[in-house]
Design a protein around this motif. Structure first.
Motif, mmCIF file in Angstrom:
data_model
loop_
_atom_site.group_PDB
_atom_site.id
_atom_site.type_symbol
_atom_site.label_atom_id
_atom_site.label_comp_id
_atom_site.label_asym_id
_atom_site.label_seq_id
_atom_site.Cartn_x
_atom_site.Cartn_y
_atom_site.Cartn_z
ATOM 1 N N ARG A 10 -9.509 59.466 49.215
ATOM 2 C CA ARG A 10 -9.185 58.278 48.439
ATOM 3 C C ARG A 10 -9.755 58.348 47.052
ATOM 4 O O ARG A 10 -9.279 57.722 46.132
ATOM 5 C CB ARG A 10 -9.745 57.035 49.144
ATOM 6 C CG ARG A 10 -8.976 56.683 50.378
ATOM 7 C CD ARG A 10 -9.623 55.499 51.045
ATOM 8 N NE ARG A 10 -11.015 55.811 51.345
ATOM 9 C CZ ARG A 10 -11.816 54.962 51.964
ATOM 10 N NH1 ARG A 10 -11.389 53.785 52.305
ATOM 11 N NH2 ARG A 10 -13.050 55.297 52.226
ATOM 12 N N THR A 16 -8.049 58.026 42.076
ATOM 13 C CA THR A 16 -7.041 57.238 42.757
ATOM 14 C C THR A 16 -7.296 55.764 42.490
ATOM 15 O O THR A 16 -8.426 55.315 42.625
ATOM 16 C CB THR A 16 -7.164 57.462 44.268
ATOM 17 O OG1 THR A 16 -7.475 58.825 44.476
ATOM 18 C CG2 THR A 16 -5.901 57.092 44.973
ATOM 19 N N SER A 18 -7.813 51.982 43.140
ATOM 20 C CA SER A 18 -8.205 51.298 44.358
ATOM 21 C C SER A 18 -7.251 50.145 44.616
ATOM 22 O O SER A 18 -6.575 49.676 43.713
ATOM 23 C CB SER A 18 -9.639 50.811 44.237
ATOM 24 O OG SER A 18 -9.874 50.369 42.929
ATOM 25 N N PRO A 19 -7.195 49.683 45.859
ATOM 26 C CA PRO A 19 -6.275 48.609 46.197
ATOM 27 C C PRO A 19 -6.532 47.372 45.345
ATOM 28 O O PRO A 19 -7.667 47.050 45.023
ATOM 29 C CB PRO A 19 -6.589 48.323 47.663
ATOM 30 C CG PRO A 19 -7.308 49.522 48.154
ATOM 31 C CD PRO A 19 -7.973 50.148 46.984
ATOM 32 N N GLU A 22 -9.057 44.342 46.209
ATOM 33 C CA GLU A 22 -10.468 44.680 46.099
ATOM 34 C C GLU A 22 -10.928 44.611 44.651
ATOM 35 O O GLU A 22 -12.023 44.173 44.341
ATOM 36 C CB GLU A 22 -10.662 46.089 46.637
ATOM 37 C CG GLU A 22 -12.109 46.451 46.754
ATOM 38 C CD GLU A 22 -12.309 47.923 46.641
ATOM 39 O OE1 GLU A 22 -13.346 48.313 46.097
ATOM 40 O OE2 GLU A 22 -11.399 48.671 47.076
ATOM 41 N N LYS A 23 -10.050 45.047 43.788
ATOM 42 C CA LYS A 23 -10.382 45.010 42.364
ATOM 43 C C LYS A 23 -10.601 43.585 41.908
ATOM 44 O O LYS A 23 -11.564 43.275 41.221
ATOM 45 C CB LYS A 23 -9.249 45.646 41.559
ATOM 46 C CG LYS A 23 -9.714 46.929 40.921
ATOM 47 C CD LYS A 23 -8.679 47.468 39.971
ATOM 48 C CE LYS A 23 -9.282 48.669 39.257
ATOM 49 N NZ LYS A 23 -8.288 49.512 38.664
ATOM 50 N N ARG A 25 -11.388 41.090 43.670
ATOM 51 C CA ARG A 25 -12.592 40.553 44.276
ATOM 52 C C ARG A 25 -13.814 41.009 43.486
ATOM 53 O O ARG A 25 -14.699 40.235 43.163
ATOM 54 C CB ARG A 25 -12.700 41.055 45.715
ATOM 55 C CG ARG A 25 -13.822 40.422 46.484
ATOM 56 C CD ARG A 25 -13.926 41.057 47.850
ATOM 57 N NE ARG A 25 -14.467 42.406 47.735
ATOM 58 C CZ ARG A 25 -14.224 43.368 48.608
ATOM 59 N NH1 ARG A 25 -13.406 43.171 49.611
ATOM 60 N NH2 ARG A 25 -14.764 44.546 48.445
ATOM 61 N N ALA B 97 -16.453 45.842 39.225
ATOM 62 C CA ALA B 97 -15.329 46.334 38.454
ATOM 63 C C ALA B 97 -15.825 46.468 37.032
ATOM 64 O O ALA B 97 -16.317 45.503 36.467
ATOM 65 C CB ALA B 97 -14.174 45.344 38.511
ATOM 66 N N ARG B 101 -14.910 52.878 35.252
ATOM 67 C CA ARG B 101 -15.400 53.164 36.598
ATOM 68 C C ARG B 101 -14.744 54.403 37.192
ATOM 69 O O ARG B 101 -15.413 55.303 37.694
ATOM 70 C CB ARG B 101 -15.156 51.956 37.510
ATOM 71 C CG ARG B 101 -15.697 52.170 38.910
ATOM 72 C CD ARG B 101 -15.574 50.941 39.763
ATOM 73 N NE ARG B 101 -14.182 50.728 40.163
ATOM 74 C CZ ARG B 101 -13.814 49.869 41.115
ATOM 75 N NH1 ARG B 101 -14.721 49.130 41.717
ATOM 76 N NH2 ARG B 101 -12.553 49.725 41.428
ATOM 77 N N GLU B 102 -13.413 54.444 37.110
ATOM 78 C CA GLU B 102 -12.722 55.576 37.739
ATOM 79 C C GLU B 102 -13.038 56.890 37.034
ATOM 80 O O GLU B 102 -13.183 57.922 37.673
ATOM 81 C CB GLU B 102 -11.215 55.327 37.774
ATOM 82 C CG GLU B 102 -10.803 54.183 38.699
ATOM 83 C CD GLU B 102 -11.392 54.288 40.101
ATOM 84 O OE1 GLU B 102 -11.417 55.413 40.654
ATOM 85 O OE2 GLU B 102 -11.870 53.266 40.635
ATOM 86 N N ARG B 156 -20.091 55.239 49.090
ATOM 87 C CA ARG B 156 -19.139 54.294 48.517
ATOM 88 C C ARG B 156 -18.157 53.823 49.587
ATOM 89 O O ARG B 156 -17.858 52.641 49.700
ATOM 90 C CB ARG B 156 -18.376 54.916 47.352
ATOM 91 C CG ARG B 156 -17.508 53.896 46.629
ATOM 92 C CD ARG B 156 -16.690 54.522 45.525
ATOM 93 N NE ARG B 156 -15.518 55.175 46.052
ATOM 94 C CZ ARG B 156 -14.338 55.164 45.443
ATOM 95 N NH1 ARG B 156 -14.193 54.544 44.285
ATOM 96 N NH2 ARG B 156 -13.317 55.780 45.974
ATOM 97 N N ARG B 160 -17.949 49.868 50.729
ATOM 98 C CA ARG B 160 -16.724 49.103 50.526
ATOM 99 C C ARG B 160 -16.361 48.279 51.747
ATOM 100 O O ARG B 160 -15.705 47.256 51.652
ATOM 101 C CB ARG B 160 -15.572 50.066 50.269
ATOM 102 C CG ARG B 160 -15.406 50.446 48.852
ATOM 103 C CD ARG B 160 -14.271 51.420 48.808
ATOM 104 N NE ARG B 160 -13.711 51.490 47.475
ATOM 105 C CZ ARG B 160 -12.712 52.311 47.175
ATOM 106 N NH1 ARG B 160 -12.194 53.077 48.100
ATOM 107 N NH2 ARG B 160 -12.250 52.328 45.961
ATOM 108 N N GLY B 274 -8.974 58.709 55.366
ATOM 109 C CA GLY B 274 -7.930 58.878 54.350
ATOM 110 C C GLY B 274 -6.812 59.570 54.962
ATOM 111 O O GLY B 274 -6.130 60.380 54.685
#
Lengths: 329, 274
Positions: A10, A16, A18-19, A22-23, A25, B97, B101-102, B156, B160, B274
């Motif tokens: 993932r 990737t 994220s859904p 969730e973001k 939230r 957030a 981040r990514e 992580r 989550r 996954g």
């Protein structure tokens, strides 16, 4: 560092997304950039200073002729890289690396899969076999290498002694010390050490396959092979792909086992990229050239990882069952 | 009965493979009980007379215990360091957030593809200029740094999965992010923390190249380095070297039998998700 064996699709590679819920939230909560970043700082400092910085420095040093003392000063452009492409040892490393990858994927992994399938049934002594097959994975490469170096010592080593005791002395050989057998011997040791790890991965994957699917196939009259081919294999595909990935990366990085058994010899016939790098960097003080080998190794790993993630692992993100569409026939 | 018969070939295969796996280890154990002289005359059978001096000599030597201590110390401190910093970062990746981040996460995950050998050389030079050679920190810090990617990725995932409601409840009770992390998240993620700690300990325990580069002074040698040196020193005395190898394997195997569930569970979780 052998701890790169766990992978999370993932999140790997290209970031990737994220859904969405969730973001949302996460955004609602503690959205201050500063707070979020503060938690990253210790990891980032450690990783930056001891992983990224040396990597960048290796790139820099690869453009110099440099013995490792003082600061690199004799810039030679791409000479180290062009030399690399003409270096028989390095080209041999690529060939041997490819061969080891081929043997791992073609022999070791199917072997691990077969044993995982066997151990996935209720069998007497199953727990003991699992322990036994996995145990070598726990042992350090250095210790394993020395053990097998002694077992495969020519003439008075265990392997040769056994062969001559049962009248097959002619089959005995020089194992690690002969150019024609050293790579095969090394692969045997790799198999001994690592197949249990892959077997464990497969067992975990097999246990996540719903029993109803097999029962349904059984009712439809599918034989064992058909059930394996059409249910087990496709549903295990994500695990298999990860296992292939780890196996390839592991072969590219192979060092400890080779270093303590043969140091790459005889006559470079078991040398891997990492061993060549070590020889040039720490034994012959050609640090600039060794850095070029570092960079080449990194680029090869990275390109493989990116291509593999892009074309092979990607589909798994949609869920394991989607692979059945293409894999069923 | 019928089922047992059908399983017979499977059993045969398992017994054969099991024997092939066990023989090198058993052979080493038995050889340790022989004299080197007997080993050349009688390599395969049981010892004519069980000689224990190979084992007891090693167990009586302070250098062996010093290496066990050194390996243990380095493994534990490495695990604490890598899990500590990675948990903080993984918390931020899983629960915040923020811009970049990514990208940042990708940077860390790229570390999964860094073969250690690639940076061995510049890292050695860096450690040398920081005066960390022959210093346990010279092994601990790089090991922790290289363990960060995999630890963050695993943690992580676990972080989550802890429900958002808990976070809300904690916030209502006046918890800041750090309070939530410390008082709610970490206690709940104990199994995951166990898994990554075990991985870090095993990785550190088995590490060879880095301690080889960093420690020239025997007082910090770890077990893999010690074994290699011992073998170099006593290469003619096979029986002694076998005894040494066996004793060097014991701690890892004991640790494995204690931590098996954490280790295997962690590998499985990482590879099948996954």
């Amino acid at each position: 560092m052998t701890s790169t064996f766990v992978k999370d699709d993932r999140s790997a590679g290209a970031g990737t997304p994220s859904p969405a819920p969730e973001k949302a939230r996460a955004r609602r909560k503690w959205g201050h950039w500063f707070t979020a970043f503060a938690f990253q700082v210790p990891a980032l400092v450690l990783f930056g200073v001891l992983v990224l910085l040396p990597m960048l420095f290796a790139v820099y040093a690869s453009f110099f002729r440099w013995g490792g003392f003082g600061w690199p000063s004799e810039a030679i452009g791409f000479d180290n890289y062009t030399r690399l492409l003409k270096d028989d040892v390095f080209l041999g490393d690529l060939w041997r690396g490819g061969l080891l990858i081929g043997l791992s994927v073609g022999l070791q992994l199917p072997f691990a899969l077969a044993l995982a399938v066997a151990l996935n049934q209720k069998l007497r002594g199953r727990a003991v076999y699992r322990m036994l097959f996995f145990a070598p994975y726990i042992l350090s490469e250095a210790i394993t290498g020395i053990l097998f170096g002694m077992l495969f010592a020519p003439d008075d080593g265990f392997a040769d002694q056994v062969l001559s005791n049962i009248g097959l002395g002619g089959l005995g050989g020089k194992w690690f010390s002969d150019t024609s057998t050293v790579l095969a011997t090394l692969f045997l040791v790799m198999m001994w050490k690592y197949f249990g790890f892959h077997m464990m991965l497969y067992l975990a994957g097999l246990q996540s396959i719903p029993a109803e699917l097999k029962e349904a196939a059984l009712i439809d009259g599918a034989g064992p092979w058909e059930r394996f081919r059409h249910i087990t294999l496709p549903l295990l595909a994500p695990t298999l792909k990860i296992s292939v990935f780890l196996s390839v990366i592991g072969a590219i990085q192979l060092f400890d086992l080779v270093w303590v058994t043969t140091s790459g010899g005889p006559d470079h016939h078991s040398e891997t990229m990492a061993v060549t790098l070590f020889q040039y960097g720490f034994k012959r003080y050609q640090v600039g050239y060794a850095s070029a080998i570092s960079v080449a190794m990194f680029v090869i790993s990275l390109v493989f990882a990116l291509v593999y993630q892009r074309y092979v692992l990607r589909r798994d993100l949609e869920g394991a069952t989607t692979t059945m569409r293409g894999g069923g026939s | 009965m019928k089922k047992n018969l059908r399983n017979l070939p499977v059993h045969v295969v398992l017994v054969v493979v099991g024997a092939l796996m066990a023989v090198p280890l058993l052979y080493a154990v038995l050889s340790g009980f022989k004299t080197t002289d007997e080993l050349s005359r009688n390599p395969v059978g049981l010892p004519e007379k069980w000689v224990t001096s190979n084992y007891t000599d090693i167990l009586g030597s302070s250098s062996f215990w010093q290496m066990v201590g050194s390996s243990t110390f380095i493994a534990i401190v490495t695990a604490v360091a890598v899990v500590g910093v990675s948990a903080l970062a993984a918390f931020s990746f899983a629960r915040f957030a923020f811009r970049g981040r990514e990208a940042l996460f990708t940077l860390f995950t790229m570390g999964l593809m860094f073969p250690f050998a690639v940076v061995a050389l510049p890292l050695f030079l860096l450690l040398r200029s920081l005066d960390l050679l022959d210093n346990p920190l010279g092994v601990i810090l790089p090991q922790a740094a290289f363990g960060i990617p995999v630890t963050i990725v695993i943690l992580r995932g676990f972080f989550r999965e802890i429900p958002a409601e808990l976070e809300e409840a904690a916030t209502l009770d006046g918890c800041g992010p750090l309070g939530f992390f410390w008082r709610v998240l970490l206690p709940m993620a104990r199994p995951a923390l166990g898994t990554v700690s075990v991985l870090a300990v095993v990785g550190s325990w088995n590490n060879f190249l880095l301690p080889l580069l960093v420690f020239t002074d025997p007082s910090w040698w770890t077990i893999p380095i010690g074994v290699q040196q011992f073998q170099g020193q006593y290469s003619a005395e096979y029986a002694r070297v076998f005894a040494y190898l066996v004793l060097a394997m014991v701690p890892a195997l004991v640790f494995y039998s204690v931590a098996e569930r954490q280790l295997v569970g962690g590998l499985a979780a990482g590879a099948t998700k996954g």
